[in-house]
Design a protein around this motif. Structure first.
Motif, PDB file in Angstrom:
ATOM      1  N   GLY A  33       0.801  -1.224   0.000  1.00  0.00           N
ATOM      2  CA  GLY A  33       0.000   0.000   0.000  1.00  0.00           C
ATOM      3  C   GLY A  33       0.834   1.273   0.000  1.00  0.00           C
ATOM      4  N   GLN A  34       2.119   1.122   0.272  1.00  0.00           N
ATOM      5  CA  GLN A  34       2.982   2.307   0.346  1.00  0.00           C
ATOM      6  C   GLN A  34       3.424   2.724  -1.037  1.00  0.00           C
ATOM      7  OE1 GLN A  34       6.360   1.899   2.998  1.00  0.00           O
ATOM      8  NE2 GLN A  34       7.422   3.613   2.049  1.00  0.00           N
ATOM      9  N   PHE A  35       2.902   3.854  -1.504  1.00  0.00           N
ATOM     10  CA  PHE A  35       3.318   4.372  -2.809  1.00  0.00           C
ATOM     11  C   PHE A  35       4.417   5.401  -2.571  1.00  0.00           C
ATOM     12  CE2 PHE A  35      -1.018   3.571  -5.098  1.00  0.00           C
ATOM     13  CZ  PHE A  35      -0.978   2.268  -4.677  1.00  0.00           C
ATOM     14  N   PRO A  36       5.443   5.383  -3.408  1.00  0.00           N
ATOM     15  CA  PRO A  36       6.575   6.286  -3.155  1.00  0.00           C
ATOM     16  C   PRO A  36       6.164   7.758  -3.165  1.00  0.00           C
ATOM     17  CG  PRO A  36       6.776   5.184  -5.295  1.00  0.00           C
ATOM     18  CD  PRO A  36       5.646   4.544  -4.590  1.00  0.00           C
ATOM     19  N   ASN A  37       6.788   8.529  -2.282  1.00  0.00           N
ATOM     20  CA  ASN A  37       6.583   9.975  -2.266  1.00  0.00           C
ATOM     21  C   ASN A  37       7.603  10.617  -3.201  1.00  0.00           C
ATOM     22  OD1 ASN A  37       4.596   9.744  -0.232  1.00  0.00           O
ATOM     23  ND2 ASN A  37       6.165   9.767   1.357  1.00  0.00           N
ATOM     24  N   ASP A  38       7.118  11.482  -4.076  1.00  0.00           N
ATOM     25  CA  ASP A  38       8.008  12.152  -5.024  1.00  0.00           C
ATOM     26  C   ASP A  38       8.873  13.187  -4.292  1.00  0.00           C
ATOM     27  OD1 ASP A  38       9.109  13.880  -6.987  1.00  0.00           O
ATOM     28  OD2 ASP A  38       7.574  13.191  -8.415  1.00  0.00           O
ATOM     29  N   LYS A  39      10.196  12.960  -4.315  1.00  0.00           N
ATOM     30  CA  LYS A  39      11.119  13.800  -3.557  1.00  0.00           C
ATOM     31  C   LYS A  39      11.135  15.246  -4.055  1.00  0.00           C
ATOM     32  CE  LYS A  39      13.429  10.447  -1.135  1.00  0.00           C
ATOM     33  NZ  LYS A  39      12.396   9.421  -1.366  1.00  0.00           N
ATOM     34  N   VAL A  78       8.661  16.865  -5.285  1.00  0.00           N
ATOM     35  CA  VAL A  78       7.468  17.523  -4.752  1.00  0.00           C
ATOM     36  C   VAL A  78       7.704  17.903  -3.304  1.00  0.00           C
ATOM     37  CG1 VAL A  78       5.027  17.186  -4.207  1.00  0.00           C
ATOM     38  CG2 VAL A  78       5.950  16.329  -6.371  1.00  0.00           C
ATOM     39  N   THR A  79       8.346  17.005  -2.566  1.00  0.00           N
ATOM     40  CA  THR A  79       8.607  17.288  -1.151  1.00  0.00           C
ATOM     41  C   THR A  79       9.389  18.589  -1.006  1.00  0.00           C
ATOM     42  OG1 THR A  79       8.759  14.906  -0.828  1.00  0.00           O
ATOM     43  CG2 THR A  79       9.506  16.281   0.986  1.00  0.00           C
ATOM     44  N   VAL A 105       7.042  21.523  -1.685  1.00  0.00           N
ATOM     45  CA  VAL A 105       6.049  21.734  -0.628  1.00  0.00           C
ATOM     46  C   VAL A 105       6.726  22.304   0.617  1.00  0.00           C
ATOM     47  CG1 VAL A 105       4.386  20.590   0.889  1.00  0.00           C
ATOM     48  CG2 VAL A 105       4.498  19.957  -1.526  1.00  0.00           C
ATOM     49  N   MET A 150       0.328   4.253 -11.709  1.00  0.00           N
ATOM     50  CA  MET A 150       0.332   5.424 -10.826  1.00  0.00           C
ATOM     51  C   MET A 150       1.271   6.516 -11.339  1.00  0.00           C
ATOM     52  SD  MET A 150      -1.842   5.425  -8.477  1.00  0.00           S
ATOM     53  CE  MET A 150      -3.158   4.241  -8.694  1.00  0.00           C
ATOM     54  N   ARG A 189       0.143  10.278 -12.473  1.00  0.00           N
ATOM     55  CA  ARG A 189       0.818  11.458 -11.931  1.00  0.00           C
ATOM     56  C   ARG A 189       1.141  12.432 -13.060  1.00  0.00           C
ATOM     57  NH1 ARG A 189       5.325  10.043  -7.370  1.00  0.00           N
ATOM     58  NH2 ARG A 189       3.586   9.202  -6.183  1.00  0.00           N
ATOM     59  N   LYS A 234      -3.440  11.467  -3.818  1.00  0.00           N
ATOM     60  CA  LYS A 234      -2.228  10.791  -4.266  1.00  0.00           C
ATOM     61  C   LYS A 234      -2.552   9.740  -5.303  1.00  0.00           C
ATOM     62  CE  LYS A 234       1.844   8.366  -2.371  1.00  0.00           C
ATOM     63  NZ  LYS A 234       2.939   9.351  -2.429  1.00  0.00           N
ATOM     64  N   GLY A 254      -3.252  10.816  -8.623  1.00  0.00           N
ATOM     65  CA  GLY A 254      -2.099  11.327  -9.361  1.00  0.00           C
ATOM     66  C   GLY A 254      -1.625  12.687  -8.907  1.00  0.00           C
ATOM     67  N   GLU A 291       0.268  14.273  -6.569  1.00  0.00           N
ATOM     68  CA  GLU A 291       1.264  14.132  -5.522  1.00  0.00           C
ATOM     69  C   GLU A 291       1.458  15.435  -4.754  1.00  0.00           C
ATOM     70  OE1 GLU A 291       2.665  11.479  -4.510  1.00  0.00           O
ATOM     71  OE2 GLU A 291       4.447  12.135  -3.403  1.00  0.00           O
ATOM     72  N   GLN A 295       1.030  15.777  -0.727  1.00  0.00           N
ATOM     73  CA  GLN A 295       2.096  16.169   0.204  1.00  0.00           C
ATOM     74  C   GLN A 295       1.746  17.428   0.980  1.00  0.00           C
ATOM     75  OE1 GLN A 295       6.171  15.770  -0.846  1.00  0.00           O
ATOM     76  NE2 GLN A 295       5.877  13.862  -1.991  1.00  0.00           N
ATOM     77  N   MET A 343       1.804  17.186   4.933  1.00  0.00           N
ATOM     78  CA  MET A 343       2.668  18.026   5.776  1.00  0.00           C
ATOM     79  C   MET A 343       1.855  18.908   6.708  1.00  0.00           C
ATOM     80  SD  MET A 343       6.028  18.834   3.629  1.00  0.00           S
ATOM     81  CE  MET A 343       6.595  17.717   2.372  1.00  0.00           C
ATOM     82  N   ASN A 382      -3.361   3.213   5.985  1.00  0.00           N
ATOM     83  CA  ASN A 382      -2.225   2.940   5.108  1.00  0.00           C
ATOM     84  C   ASN A 382      -1.367   4.182   4.882  1.00  0.00           C
ATOM     85  OD1 ASN A 382      -0.792   1.339   2.942  1.00  0.00           O
ATOM     86  ND2 ASN A 382      -1.573   3.052   1.736  1.00  0.00           N
ATOM     87  N   ASN A 421       2.287   4.273   6.320  1.00  0.00           N
ATOM     88  CA  ASN A 421       3.357   3.998   5.354  1.00  0.00           C
ATOM     89  C   ASN A 421       3.901   5.213   4.618  1.00  0.00           C
ATOM     90  OD1 ASN A 421       3.216   1.188   5.788  1.00  0.00           O
ATOM     91  ND2 ASN A 421       1.438   1.047   4.436  1.00  0.00           N
ATOM     92  N   GLU A 422       3.065   6.213   4.401  1.00  0.00           N
ATOM     93  CA  GLU A 422       3.505   7.311   3.535  1.00  0.00           C
ATOM     94  C   GLU A 422       3.857   8.580   4.301  1.00  0.00           C
ATOM     95  OE1 GLU A 422       0.242   7.230   0.789  1.00  0.00           O
ATOM     96  OE2 GLU A 422       1.040   5.478  -0.255  1.00  0.00           O
ATOM     97  N   ALA A 449      -2.602  -4.549   0.915  1.00  0.00           N
ATOM     98  CA  ALA A 449      -1.698  -3.405   1.086  1.00  0.00           C
ATOM     99  C   ALA A 449      -0.885  -3.517   2.364  1.00  0.00           C
ATOM    100  CB  ALA A 449      -2.494  -2.105   1.072  1.00  0.00           C
TER     101      ALA A 449
END
Lengths: 435, 258
Positions: A247-253, A255-256, A259, A391, A395, B65, B68, B70, B74, B78, B101, B105-106, B154
């Protein structure tokens, strides 16, 4: 002239292996057209996964009939290949059954190979029946027309022919049959040749021997063009597979970073870009072509053997939507092949061909049908992750093109304005306690 | 209902044991609000010292998310993390597997590191620790459990909800596709908020039909979105009179007469 056979064989061997190595290099180049992704962590867990899933075929037996037959073919493939070592030595040095000095052990080995060859032959015939007579639906989805369908059949025919030739060459080897050891299957095949003179039998044996080894070289080189590549790539593919919860989808660095800048009161967001940063090409969000995907995703595409287990469990596909996770992988491979050929034709540089993975191969309709339920990922016997490609492409659609379906745009506007996907005021968030 | 907020707690200089993350569905969706209230009743019965963020809570960003966006995700993450870290939150429980989840996880990578529980895990823990006792007051109803994708595949949690159902004195029957083979209800990946693509069937109908084949009195879920989908499925198959769709929190609250 007596060495002509050996020379001919050596030339064949060099070409067979040389061409194969060339293709492997191309394969590697194409996979690394993808972006970097560090999967060098948790080595022991990765080795364990590879051993269990690729070597141990643990996920294959989720479907017992296909799974067990597949294990037979797989074991046959690996073990019978020991015999190929002898064939190569015989071919190069003009010996006959170079390993036969091992005596009883040799008989045991050849006998085992024969039994396996027989089992492989039966399994492959059952596979053919499942495809062509029982017509199991996952082999007949619409992406399985043309080459993908024929590819699967060619592989089955190849294996049938190779196994038959192996048994025939043993059956027609008169001295070998006369020892009557290590011939548990070929002694019955020999009955077919009853009454044929020794010279003719020897000729048949030689022909079978040659076609068998030439067939192996052809098969080896067919791999790169075929779904059968999974016999090699299943190993790295399971090794480098995702180990995080599904279930963990990567966070786009990238974007981080943005933000964080926005939320940091000390950052002047209207300030001029720092020295040198003006020329930086802004990072593209998401993926619209194969080069935007990472190398593991591209390796996934080459690893896919088009078994269709993913598609057969996909809720969207089951209910008649366009989306098929298998087709996502096949289209990704087709496109990365096309990009690779383009690079080869243009002296190592990609020349814009006006095409991309999005739209030209994979349509938004497919992408938007996904429920992100992970059934495809769970089901894949070699840990391919079609969901991550879907995904990444969503995006791109949303962040680069603002091309989400209208209802999703409304949902996102609501989240932005009032912190919920529906149009309720955030101030009403606790009203439920008094209702 | 007595539902303290973190702000109130802080004003009194108190730190609750656990934050109850209500989630957007649990806060605003009429059906899901019932689940939220049922869970609060269970927390009260077990004397759990909890609080909610109330108006300081905002969407986790899960749907954004998966749609799409992102950037929006975020931003949400945050903002929520800033609020929760200011309250020094350590432990979170939620009835929504999607929030579960995302939070679990995120959020950590973005600075929000918490111990996160799905309410079925949390209730099971309360029972295991002897803080909550169930009196098994149901009478052998047939119940089938629909695995939420974001709890099951998941996050590999299949047993907590089933353990709870078994404790209720009912007959748990499995659908053909269950646990890691379970079929999605059709709501995940932001599908909840849009019409399905062209096809020949709705996913929720396919799943509800499968559930109905087990001849259940109740279809149990552990997710507000699954609950909506399965309820729609029951309506479209005209089984409203014979089959109920209930969250496990509701099953427990009902059985215990809370």
């Amino acid at each position: 002239m007596q060495y002509i056979d050996n020379i001919l064989f050596a030339v064949l061997l060099i070409f067979g292996i040389g061409f194969f190595v060339r293709n492997i290099k191309k394969l590697k180049r194409n996979i690394f057209l993808g972006k970097d992704l560090d999967r060098s962590d948790k080595k022991s867990e990765r080795w364990a996964n590879m051993t269990l899933i690729a070597l141990g075929q643990s996920k294959m037996v989720r479907r017992p009939v296909a799974g067990i037959l597949h294990i037979v073919v797989y074991l046959g493939f690996i073990i019978i290949n020991i015999e190929v070592v002898e064939i190569i030595i015989d071919g190069l040095f003009g010996t006959h059954r170079a390993f036969s000095f091992m005596g009883g052990l040799y008989s045991f080995l050849i006998g085992s190979f024969e039994i396996l060859a027989g089992l492989v032959l039966v399994s492959v015939i059952v596979f053919w029946i499942r495809r062509m007579i029982l017509r199991i639906p996952r082999f007949w989805n619409k992406e399985m027309k043309g080459f993908p369908k024929n590819d699967a059949l060619y592989i089955l025919y190849f294996e049938m022919v190779l196994m038959s030739l192996f048994l025939i060459m043993n059956a027609t080897d008169v001295p070998f049959q006369e020892t009557n050891a290590g011939n548990p299957i070929s002694q019955f095949v020999a009955i077919l040749f009853h009454g044929i003179g020794h010279d003719t039998l020897h000729l048949i044996e030689m022909i079978a021997w040659w076609i068998h080894i030439i067939g192996i070289f052809i098969f080896l080189n067919y791999l790169y063009y075929s779904k059968h590549l999974h016999i090699l790539l299943a190993f790295p593919n399971t090794f480098y597979a995702n180990l995080n919860p599904k279930g963990q989808f990567p966070n786009d660095k990238n974007v981080t970073k943005e933000v964080q800048m926005m939320m940091d009161p000390n950052v002047d967001s209207f300030a001029a870009a720092p020295e040198g940063a003006e020329d930086e090409v802004p990072e593209k969000f998401g993926a619209s072509d194969v080069v935007d995907l990472n190398w593991v995703q591209l390796m996934n595409a080459y690893t896919c053997t088009e078994c269709g287990r993913c598609t057969s469990v996909c809720p969207a596909n089951i209910t008649g939507k366009e989306l098929s996770p298998r087709a996502i992988m096949m289209k990704t491979r087709d496109r990365v092949e096309e990009v690779g050929k383009n690079i080869d034709q243009n002296k190592g540089e990609f020349k814009d061909d006006g095409k991309q993975l999005l739209n030209d191969y994979i349509t938004p309709e497919e992408l938007w049908a996904c429920t992100s339920c992970n059934a495809c990922v769970e089901e894949c016997p070699v840990n391919i992750d079609p969901l991550s490609i879907i995904m990444d492409m969503r995006r791109y659609l949303v962040m680069e093109q603002s091309a989400a379906p209208q209802e999703l745009n409304m949902m996102m506007t609501n989240i932005e304005n009032n912190g919920a996907p529906w149009q309720y005021s955030q101030m009403d968030r606790l009203n439920w306690k008094d209702e | 209902m007595n539902v303290p907020t973190m702000a109130e707690m802080m004003a009194q200089g108190k730190q609750p044991e656990v934050l109850f993350w209500v989630g957007s569905a649990g806060s605003f969706d009429d059906r899901a609000k019932k689940i939220t209230r049922a869970f609060v009743k269970i927390l009260h019965k077990a004397n759990v010292d909890f609080a909610v963020l109330g108006t300081e809570e905002s969407s986790t960003g899960d749907a954004a998310k998966r749609a799409g966006n992102e950037f929006l995700f975020q931003m949400q993450a945050m903002t929520n993390i800033e609020v929760m870290n200011a309250y020094e939150i350590k432990k979170i429980v939620t009835c929504d597997p999607h929030s579960f989840n995302t939070l679990k996880n995120e959020y950590p990578e973005l600075g929000g590191v918490y111990e996160v529980y799905h309410h079925t895990q949390f209730i099971k823990q309360l029972i295991d620790e002897g803080r909550l006792t169930l009196n098994q007051s149901m009478s052998g109803e047939r119940i089938t459990f629909h695995d939420p994708c974001y709890l099951g595949r998941a996050n590999d949690e299949y047993e907590s909800p089933r353990d709870l159902i078994r404790k209720l004195g009912v007959n748990l029957v499995e659908m053909k596709r269950n646990k890691n083979n379970a079929l999605c209800c059709g709501a995940g990946g932001a599908q909840m908020f849009k019409d399905a693509e062209k096809g020949d069937k709705e996913i929720f109908v396919e799943r509800t039909e499968e559930a109905i084949k087990t001849n259940p009195d109740i279809i149990a879920t552990g997710c507000p979105y699954c609950n909506t989908m399965m309820t729609d499925g029951i309506k479209s198959t005209n089984k409203e009179d014979s089959v109920q769709v209930l969250d496990i929190a509701e099953l427990i609250a009902n059985a215990e007469g809370l």
